[in-house]
Motif scaffolding. Structure first.
Motif, PDB file in Angstrom:
ATOM      1  N   SER A   1       0.829  -1.196   0.000  1.00  0.00           N
ATOM      2  CA  SER A   1       0.000   0.000   0.000  1.00  0.00           C
ATOM      3  C   SER A   1       0.867   1.250   0.000  1.00  0.00           C
ATOM      4  CB  SER A   1      -0.927  -0.007   1.218  1.00  0.00           C
ATOM      5  OG  SER A   1      -1.631   1.213   1.306  1.00  0.00           O
ATOM      6  N   ASP A   2       1.859   1.289   0.867  1.00  0.00           N
ATOM      7  CA  ASP A   2       2.760   2.443   0.937  1.00  0.00           C
ATOM      8  C   ASP A   2       3.479   2.666  -0.392  1.00  0.00           C
ATOM      9  OD1 ASP A   2       2.125   3.063   3.550  1.00  0.00           O
ATOM     10  OD2 ASP A   2       3.892   2.090   4.407  1.00  0.00           O
ATOM     11  N   HIS A   3       3.929   1.585  -1.006  1.00  0.00           N
ATOM     12  CA  HIS A   3       4.665   1.693  -2.274  1.00  0.00           C
ATOM     13  C   HIS A   3       3.804   2.379  -3.330  1.00  0.00           C
ATOM     14  CE1 HIS A   3       7.436   0.599  -5.506  1.00  0.00           C
ATOM     15  NE2 HIS A   3       6.343   0.310  -6.209  1.00  0.00           N
ATOM     16  N   PHE A   4       2.572   1.921  -3.488  1.00  0.00           N
ATOM     17  CA  PHE A   4       1.715   2.472  -4.535  1.00  0.00           C
ATOM     18  C   PHE A   4       1.058   3.784  -4.128  1.00  0.00           C
ATOM     19  CE2 PHE A   4       2.274  -1.842  -6.050  1.00  0.00           C
ATOM     20  CZ  PHE A   4       2.589  -1.588  -7.379  1.00  0.00           C
ATOM     21  N   ALA A   5       1.250   4.202  -2.883  1.00  0.00           N
ATOM     22  CA  ALA A   5       0.813   5.525  -2.435  1.00  0.00           C
ATOM     23  C   ALA A   5       1.940   6.544  -2.600  1.00  0.00           C
ATOM     24  CB  ALA A   5       0.351   5.468  -0.980  1.00  0.00           C
ATOM     25  N   GLY A   6       3.074   6.091  -3.141  1.00  0.00           N
ATOM     26  CA  GLY A   6       4.193   6.999  -3.385  1.00  0.00           C
ATOM     27  C   GLY A   6       5.227   7.027  -2.279  1.00  0.00           C
ATOM     28  N   ARG A   7       5.039   6.219  -1.233  1.00  0.00           N
ATOM     29  CA  ARG A   7       6.018   6.144  -0.145  1.00  0.00           C
ATOM     30  C   ARG A   7       6.886   4.910  -0.389  1.00  0.00           C
ATOM     31  NH1 ARG A   7       1.153   7.541   2.134  1.00  0.00           N
ATOM     32  NH2 ARG A   7       0.669   5.433   2.771  1.00  0.00           N
ATOM     33  N   ARG A   8       7.743   5.017  -1.358  1.00  0.00           N
ATOM     34  CA  ARG A   8       8.556   3.888  -1.790  1.00  0.00           C
ATOM     35  C   ARG A   8       9.639   3.580  -0.758  1.00  0.00           C
ATOM     36  NH1 ARG A   8       5.519   4.049  -5.800  1.00  0.00           N
ATOM     37  NH2 ARG A   8       5.765   4.779  -7.889  1.00  0.00           N
ATOM     38  N   GLY A   9       9.628   2.363  -0.290  1.00  0.00           N
ATOM     39  CA  GLY A   9      10.640   1.924   0.657  1.00  0.00           C
ATOM     40  C   GLY A   9      11.493   0.850   0.024  1.00  0.00           C
ATOM     41  N   GLU A  10      12.080   0.023   0.849  1.00  0.00           N
ATOM     42  CA  GLU A  10      12.928  -1.048   0.352  1.00  0.00           C
ATOM     43  C   GLU A  10      12.125  -2.201  -0.225  1.00  0.00           C
ATOM     44  OE1 GLU A  10      15.787  -2.243   3.270  1.00  0.00           O
ATOM     45  OE2 GLU A  10      16.157  -0.179   3.856  1.00  0.00           O
ATOM     46  N   GLN A  11      10.852  -2.293   0.159  1.00  0.00           N
ATOM     47  CA  GLN A  11       9.991  -3.373  -0.309  1.00  0.00           C
ATOM     48  C   GLN A  11       9.717  -3.224  -1.804  1.00  0.00           C
ATOM     49  OE1 GLN A  11       8.836  -5.988   1.268  1.00  0.00           O
ATOM     50  NE2 GLN A  11       7.315  -6.726  -0.171  1.00  0.00           N
ATOM     51  N   PRO A  12       9.985  -4.254  -2.596  1.00  0.00           N
ATOM     52  CA  PRO A  12       9.640  -4.155  -4.020  1.00  0.00           C
ATOM     53  C   PRO A  12       8.129  -4.139  -4.188  1.00  0.00           C
ATOM     54  CG  PRO A  12      10.337  -6.377  -3.464  1.00  0.00           C
ATOM     55  CD  PRO A  12      10.546  -5.536  -2.232  1.00  0.00           C
ATOM     56  N   PRO A  13       7.649  -3.660  -5.346  1.00  0.00           N
ATOM     57  CA  PRO A  13       6.200  -3.661  -5.550  1.00  0.00           C
ATOM     58  C   PRO A  13       5.651  -5.081  -5.554  1.00  0.00           C
ATOM     59  CG  PRO A  13       7.359  -3.043  -7.554  1.00  0.00           C
ATOM     60  CD  PRO A  13       8.387  -3.148  -6.474  1.00  0.00           C
ATOM     61  N   ALA A  14       4.347  -5.173  -5.471  1.00  0.00           N
ATOM     62  CA  ALA A  14       3.667  -6.467  -5.405  1.00  0.00           C
ATOM     63  C   ALA A  14       3.867  -7.265  -6.683  1.00  0.00           C
ATOM     64  CB  ALA A  14       2.180  -6.225  -5.179  1.00  0.00           C
ATOM     65  N   ASP A  15       3.668  -8.578  -6.565  1.00  0.00           N
ATOM     66  CA  ASP A  15       3.628  -9.432  -7.739  1.00  0.00           C
ATOM     67  C   ASP A  15       2.228  -9.341  -8.318  1.00  0.00           C
ATOM     68  OD1 ASP A  15       6.242 -10.408  -7.519  1.00  0.00           O
ATOM     69  OD2 ASP A  15       5.610 -11.942  -6.087  1.00  0.00           O
ATOM     70  N   PHE A  16       2.148  -9.135  -9.616  1.00  0.00           N
ATOM     71  CA  PHE A  16       0.863  -9.055 -10.290  1.00  0.00           C
ATOM     72  C   PHE A  16       0.629 -10.313 -11.107  1.00  0.00           C
ATOM     73  CE2 PHE A  16       1.671  -4.665  -9.297  1.00  0.00           C
ATOM     74  CZ  PHE A  16       0.410  -4.140  -9.061  1.00  0.00           C
ATOM     75  N   VAL A  17      -0.646 -10.680 -11.220  1.00  0.00           N
ATOM     76  CA  VAL A  17      -1.068 -11.772 -12.087  1.00  0.00           C
ATOM     77  C   VAL A  17      -2.144 -11.224 -13.013  1.00  0.00           C
ATOM     78  CG1 VAL A  17      -0.496 -13.619 -10.457  1.00  0.00           C
ATOM     79  CG2 VAL A  17      -2.782 -12.600 -10.414  1.00  0.00           C
ATOM     80  N   ASP A  18      -2.404 -11.953 -14.065  1.00  0.00           N
ATOM     81  CA  ASP A  18      -3.399 -11.557 -15.048  1.00  0.00           C
ATOM     82  C   ASP A  18      -4.766 -12.115 -14.676  1.00  0.00           C
ATOM     83  OD1 ASP A  18      -4.919 -12.377 -17.710  1.00  0.00           O
ATOM     84  OD2 ASP A  18      -3.629 -10.660 -18.159  1.00  0.00           O
ATOM     85  N   LEU A  19      -5.764 -11.271 -14.689  1.00  0.00           N
ATOM     86  CA  LEU A  19      -7.151 -11.684 -14.460  1.00  0.00           C
ATOM     87  C   LEU A  19      -7.966 -11.052 -15.585  1.00  0.00           C
ATOM     88  CD1 LEU A  19      -9.226 -13.111 -12.570  1.00  0.00           C
ATOM     89  CD2 LEU A  19      -9.483 -10.911 -11.416  1.00  0.00           C
ATOM     90  N   ALA A  20      -8.397 -11.856 -16.537  1.00  0.00           N
ATOM     91  CA  ALA A  20      -9.172 -11.374 -17.693  1.00  0.00           C
ATOM     92  C   ALA A  20      -8.420 -10.280 -18.450  1.00  0.00           C
ATOM     93  CB  ALA A  20     -10.556 -10.902 -17.267  1.00  0.00           C
ATOM     94  N   GLY A  21      -7.098 -10.414 -18.514  1.00  0.00           N
ATOM     95  CA  GLY A  21      -6.290  -9.449 -19.241  1.00  0.00           C
ATOM     96  C   GLY A  21      -5.931  -8.206 -18.463  1.00  0.00           C
ATOM     97  N   VAL A  22      -6.231  -8.172 -17.179  1.00  0.00           N
ATOM     98  CA  VAL A  22      -5.979  -7.009 -16.331  1.00  0.00           C
ATOM     99  C   VAL A  22      -5.055  -7.424 -15.190  1.00  0.00           C
ATOM    100  CG1 VAL A  22      -7.064  -5.249 -14.884  1.00  0.00           C
ATOM    101  CG2 VAL A  22      -8.272  -6.119 -16.896  1.00  0.00           C
ATOM    102  N   PRO A  23      -4.026  -6.617 -14.877  1.00  0.00           N
ATOM    103  CA  PRO A  23      -3.135  -6.968 -13.770  1.00  0.00           C
ATOM    104  C   PRO A  23      -3.809  -6.736 -12.420  1.00  0.00           C
ATOM    105  CG  PRO A  23      -2.504  -4.833 -14.652  1.00  0.00           C
ATOM    106  CD  PRO A  23      -3.614  -5.367 -15.536  1.00  0.00           C
TER     107      PRO A  23
END
Length: 176
Positions: free
Chosen positions: A85-107
């Motif tokens: 949540s922090d990463h995608f809110a612009g508070r980038r820390g050491e944690q890499p972003p989440a792993d995404f999977v495809d659901l009906a062509g959408v990450p």
């Protein structure tokens, strides 16, 4: 009788923060690249047809990407997703972003407790935000876990389950 109180934008934001919400990642893909933002402006709109809604600030970077792709994913985060949540809110820390999977062509976030893929069917201006109504193309709800909650400007956790029964019939009549 005195007129209405004039409050600042910050006071209004604080007052609206008294409403506890879940935390989501809104995501889309453009040219093979995944883009996302943390959002709590999400709701189910209709069961038939299946519609969901997200609220996005007009100046948000993801706005143009949503309109270009025509789709969005909503990933409901668990309490273990604070760093995501922090990463995608612009508070980038050491944690890499989440792993995404495809659901009906959408990450969507791979291990989110609920994931929804939607096709944008309407966009409504609402003050300094845009409301994106999406028709659900697919959803996945097999993950377990407690949701990440946001209240009063902080992450929160759910308390113990109440033993008091919820009487939906009475609640429904109170609302309509």
């Amino acid at each position: 009788m005195p007129g209405p109180a004039v409050n600042t934008g910050r006071e209004f934001r604080n007052a609206m923060g008294r409403f506890a919400t879940g935390v989501t990642i809104v995501s889309t893909a453009v040219d093979g690249e995944v883009h996302g933002m943390t959002a709590n402006g999400f709701m189910s709109v209709s069961l038939d047809p299946r519609l969901v809604l997200i609220s996005v600030r007009e100046e948000a970077r993801i706005r143009a990407l949503l309109e270009r792709s025509g789709t969005y994913g909503v990933s409901v985060l668990s309490r273990g997703h604070r760093l995501v949540s922090d990463h995608f809110a612009g508070r980038r820390g050491e944690q890499p972003p989440a792993d995404f999977v495809d659901l009906a062509g959408v990450p969507v976030v791979a291990d989110a407790i609920t994931r929804v893929a939607a096709r944008i069917v309407a966009i409504h201006p609402a003050g300094d935000h845009l409301l994106y109504v999406g028709q659900v193309m697919d959803f996945a709800d097999e993950q377990q876990g407690e949701p990440l909650i946001f209240h009063g400007g902080r992450y929160r956790e759910l308390g113990a389950d109440s033993d008091a029964p919820v009487i939906w019939h009475e609640l429904a009549h109170a609302w309509f």
